[in-house]
Design an enzyme around this catalytic site. Structure first.
Site, PDB file in Angstrom:
ATOM      1  N   ARG A  48      30.943  47.951   1.850  1.00 20.02           N
ATOM      2  CA  ARG A  48      30.677  46.613   1.298  1.00 20.02           C
ATOM      3  C   ARG A  48      29.625  45.909   2.154  1.00 20.02           C
ATOM      4  O   ARG A  48      28.724  45.246   1.649  1.00 20.02           O
ATOM      5  CB  ARG A  48      31.954  45.752   1.217  1.00 20.02           C
ATOM      6  N   TYR A 100      17.593  31.828 -18.536  1.00 15.65           N
ATOM      7  CA  TYR A 100      18.477  32.866 -19.062  1.00 15.65           C
ATOM      8  C   TYR A 100      19.867  32.279 -19.347  1.00 15.65           C
ATOM      9  O   TYR A 100      20.401  31.526 -18.515  1.00 15.65           O
ATOM     10  CB  TYR A 100      18.560  34.004 -18.035  1.00 15.65           C
ATOM     11  N   ASP A 171      13.376  33.772 -10.561  1.00 20.69           N
ATOM     12  CA  ASP A 171      13.939  34.929 -11.257  1.00 20.69           C
ATOM     13  C   ASP A 171      12.752  35.704 -11.831  1.00 20.69           C
ATOM     14  O   ASP A 171      12.073  35.244 -12.746  1.00 20.69           O
ATOM     15  CB  ASP A 171      14.889  34.451 -12.368  1.00 20.69           C
ATOM     16  N   LYS A 196      17.055  45.590 -15.869  1.00 18.98           N
ATOM     17  CA  LYS A 196      15.925  45.576 -16.797  1.00 18.98           C
ATOM     18  C   LYS A 196      14.816  46.516 -16.306  1.00 18.98           C
ATOM     19  O   LYS A 196      15.049  47.693 -16.178  1.00 18.98           O
ATOM     20  CB  LYS A 196      15.446  44.124 -16.979  1.00 18.98           C
TER      21      LYS A 196
HETATM   22  C1  LIG Z   1      19.563  39.988 -17.784  1.00 17.56           C
HETATM   23  C2  LIG Z   1      19.099  38.831 -16.996  1.00 17.56           C
HETATM   24  C3  LIG Z   1      19.902  38.244 -15.996  1.00 17.56           C
HETATM   25  C4  LIG Z   1      21.332  38.700 -15.743  1.00 17.56           C
HETATM   26  O1  LIG Z   1      21.391  39.993 -15.262  1.00 17.56           O
HETATM   27  P1  LIG Z   1      22.623  41.016 -15.510  1.00 17.56           P
HETATM   28  O2  LIG Z   1      22.157  42.247 -14.843  1.00 17.56           O
HETATM   29  O3  LIG Z   1      22.798  41.147 -16.994  1.00 17.56           O
HETATM   30  O4  LIG Z   1      23.838  40.415 -14.887  1.00 17.56           O
HETATM   31  C5  LIG Z   1      19.377  37.197 -15.265  1.00 17.56           C
HETATM   32  N1  LIG Z   1      18.135  36.723 -15.508  1.00 17.56           N
HETATM   33  C6  LIG Z   1      17.339  37.242 -16.464  1.00 17.56           C
HETATM   34  C7  LIG Z   1      15.981  36.672 -16.691  1.00 17.56           C
HETATM   35  C8  LIG Z   1      17.788  38.308 -17.244  1.00 17.56           C
HETATM   36  O5  LIG Z   1      16.998  38.802 -18.203  1.00 17.56           O
END
Ligand SMILES: *Cc1c(COP(=O)(O)O)cnc(C)c1O
Length: 392
Positions: A48, A100, A171, A196
């Site tokens: 962890r 998001y 982000d 992603k």
């Molecule tokens: C998908 C996404 C998230 C969240 O991520 P997860 O891996 O689904 O928890 C946060 N910000 C953006 C811009 C995203 O596209």
């Protein structure tokens, strides 16, 4: 010697194995590590807190984003959650009104519990942004381009206006470090949903937080271990494997996207295309300046008077109807009933998300095949109005 991002991601952890000289780094699944003697822990003691497979991914992402260190988390949302631990009770976050959905829900819910305060603003409006700054926020949350309309905000300008006393977080999920490096534009922290583009194969849910300075990095790493949001070694291994091809994937993603945008522009059933690469896009100029490419996400409005949306979506064979984005496979999504279904009608209308809007995550299949697939779906979805038309 400094290397390009493409080389950094390909060479992540290559030739680091001391024991057997393995070319690619081994996967360390062990949850714990022996002490070499009483009171003598080795570099790792418990997974962890630290794990060699996860650290390889963290170090590579930190290098790609020009940060001092990174923390790999179990999801993008746990990465967002981790960052909120930089705040104390009463501190204010400014976040985009069109961020998001999961981020919106998390920040709102934690604020309701009294952990901090939240103000959602239209960061594309300098006036709204400046007046939000007057409330002395502790943390600025930026997300660009936005989902699903791909609105871009000027990271450098927003960070400058915010000044040094505010922690500036971006982000960077929609572009990845291959196309945008926010720490070079004035941000202090970068957040990713590695689910992603970074992993890119739609087979891991994961996240990352990268810090520009050591003190912030240490604080974040301390909290990640404390609350236990660090990612699993196996997920880190798969994500590192995906990351090696990030640059070539992005190149193909963008090449396909350009061809698809050109094709969509010629379609009479397409009313409006939202893609920052188009000069007609409201924030094209900022995107051209701060990004190394326009990405592979786009949205468009289908003319619902002449086309049936359900038939269009169901006719597609190479665009899977699914949420998420950034994988090698092409996806189509109907934001109003899928990613943005939690918003009420009025909020959706304010955000500019109509029921005719469709979002594409363009994959790396052969572009000509994707275009043929779209062309055939456009043909099938037309609402026949001409009298005496032959039906096949
Ligand atoms: C998908 C996404 C998230 C969240 O991520 P997860 O891996 O689904 O928890 C946060 N910000 C953006 C811009 C995203 O596209």
């Amino acid at each position: 010697m400094t290397h390009s991002n493409q080389t950094i991601s390909v060479r992540s952890g290559i030739e680091t194995d001391q024991q057997f000289g393995a070319v690619t780094p081994p996967l360390y699944l062990s949850s714990n590590y022996t002490f070499s003697d009483l009171e003598q822990p080795r570099r790792y003691d418990y997974s962890r807190s630290g794990n060699p497979t996860r650290d390889t991914l963290a170090e590579t992402l930190a290098e790609l984003e020009s940060g001092v260190g990174g923390i790999i988390t179990s999801s993008g949302m746990s990465a967002v959650y981790l960052v909120t631990h930089l705040l104390d009770k009463g501190d204010l976050i400014i976040a985009p009104h069109d961020c998001y959905g999961g981020t919106y829900r998390l920040l709102n819910s934690l604020a309701k519990k009294g952990l901090f305060e939240i103000l959602f603003v239209d960061q594309g409006s300098e006036e709204s942004f400046r007046s939000a700054l007057k409330r002395k926020p502790k943390l600025l949350w930026i997300e660009t381009p936005s989902n699903p309309l791909l609105r871009v905000v000027d990271i450098h300008k927003l960070c400058q206006l915010a000044g040094n006393d505010i922690i500036k977080v971006v982000d960077n999920t929609f572009l990845s470090p291959a196309l945008q490096q926010p720490l070079k534009l004035g941000a202090d922290v970068v957040v990713h949903s590695t689910t992603k583009y970074i992993n890119g194969h739609s087979d891991v849910v994961g996240g990352a937080v990268i810090a520009k300075e050591q003190a912030l990095y240490e604080k974040l790493a301390w909290w990640a271990n404390c609350i236990g949001v660090t990612g699993s070694p196996f997920d880190s291994f798969i994500t590192s494997r995906g990351l090696r091809t990030l640059s070539v994937r992005i190149r193909q993603h963008q090449e396909n996207t350009l061809k698809i945008v050109e094709f969509l522009q010629r379609q009479s059933l397409v009313k409006h295309i939202y893609y920052p690469g188009l000069e007609s896009h409201s924030t094209h100029a900022i995107a051209a300046q701060q990004q190394q490419g326009f990405g592979a996400m786009l949205s468009f409005e289908l003319d619902l008077e002449s086309a049936n949306l359900r038939t269009f979506v169901n006719s597609l064979k190479l665009f899977s109807l699914a949420e998420s984005l950034g994988g090698v496979e092409s996806l189509i999504c109907h934001p109003a009933t899928m990613t943005h279904a939690a918003m009420d009608d009025k909020a959706r209308e304010t955000a500019g998300i109509s029921s005719s809007l469709l979002r594409l995550s363009v994959g790396i299949e052969e572009a000509a095949d994707l275009i043929k697939d779209l062309a055939s779906a456009f043909k099938r979805c037309q609402i026949k109005v001409l009298k005496g038309e032959q039906h096949g």
